[in-house]
Design a protein around this motif. Sequence first.
Motif: not given
Length: 490
Positions: A184-200
Amino acid sequence: MSNYAGTQALYHNPAFVADSRHSVFLNLVGAQVYMAGNHAKYNAPFSIASLLTNTVPDQYRNERGAIRFPRSYIGETSNGNLKRLNVGAEVRLPSLLVTLPGGRYGMAVTSRTRMLLNTTQVTEPVARLARGGTRESELMNQEFDNQKGNLHFNGLAEVAFSFGGVVLDDETDFFKAGVTVKRLVGLYNAHAEIQDASFEVVPDPAYNNRKEIIRLPNITTRYGYTSEGAFQNFRPTPGWLLGGNPAGSGWGLDLGVVYEYRPDVNKYSYTEKGIRKRDGTKNKYLYRLAVSLTDIGRVNFNNPTYVKQQEVTAEDKEFRYDNFQKLQGSDGFFAAVSSSLGAPAPQPASFKSVLPTAFQASLDYNIKPNVYVNTLWVQNLRSPSAFGMKAESVLAFTPRYEHRWYELSVPVSLMNRYSSLGIGLAGRVGPLWFGTDHLTSLLNIGKPKVFNFYFGVSAGLFRRPPLSPTRCWPLETPWWKRLFQRNEYR
């Protein structure tokens, strides 16, 4: 699973490489696309099929002929549950299967590229923000606490070797097993893990309240990516396949066994030169049970030239419209995120992304010549919180008519983690194969949450039937040998 699927069957179970109906099978090209989730649903007044074929009626186009597709064409399910979304695209590249002399063993070399997007454990307000954007009226001017969610996007290239053979051929009982080893060859990766957040979401007075600001009273998150050079610089060379040139690399494994019950095996048996053999051109089972584990392994993204990651805990931050304009690719986007959160740009890092490991089982029953009924079960084995890729879970019942030159099947499936019923249609005519497991989504019946289709071109040479016991002797010399025979005349 068709007996004439060739290399396509190996992605379900590598044991199908043995005792194939083909002596040689070549896949030229193939592709499949799927989408499944429990939040967004297609709600446009025209079908997905017309969208893909550019046959959308003029009333849904602007004066330049472009298709109008407002956000309202993507509906949503609001029930307070955590949301998920799986999107995948796959291109199956040239692949070759060969049955070895004697027919008991087979091997194959396959290649493909895959793109997988998985979002899991996403709270509903975050999902609504992603679907409707900051102009979603029900999100305006109220604070949402305890928000979370995971996003993983992976692009892979794969070259694999499969080998399998007959383990037991005891008249009515027949076993074969196989293994696939993948590079396997990894061509691309993007990740985001939001453990805790507040937004408005609030109006931005700098734009006369025509734009919005996303305020973040608090956020704890980890995000990372590989820069565009990871796939722009890709070359199909040993340095990229086996060396340290790509952004990531790894190994994968598929394991499978197949059992066939053959009560009438003697109908397909013959003796040649004192040896008991089976007719390799015929399917001999009353029923066939196949069990496999697929996509065992992971990809290690560890090239500091391309791989970046950042962890942030911040308070009282904002995402503003100005900060996300004229961005230069992934580097520009994630730099804007870090700047908005008051953090440095993502730094060189390494991380491991798991493959979408799944348990697969199928039962194929031969009702009468050329008519089969198949039951397929695919169960994802990765947890929602796993760092990396997740497979779909599916339960399908498929009647089919099968011939070496053509085929027709009607899959009835519980897709989308067993939550969406789908009725499909698939076929094969000569070298062309095509189909969908969710025909109603293509035709715009209901408001589907699932969509898929697949097609490809492949061809093969069928195994030769046994020679007639009444054939003439001596055997005729093959034509390629006759070309080089010396003519002797006296």
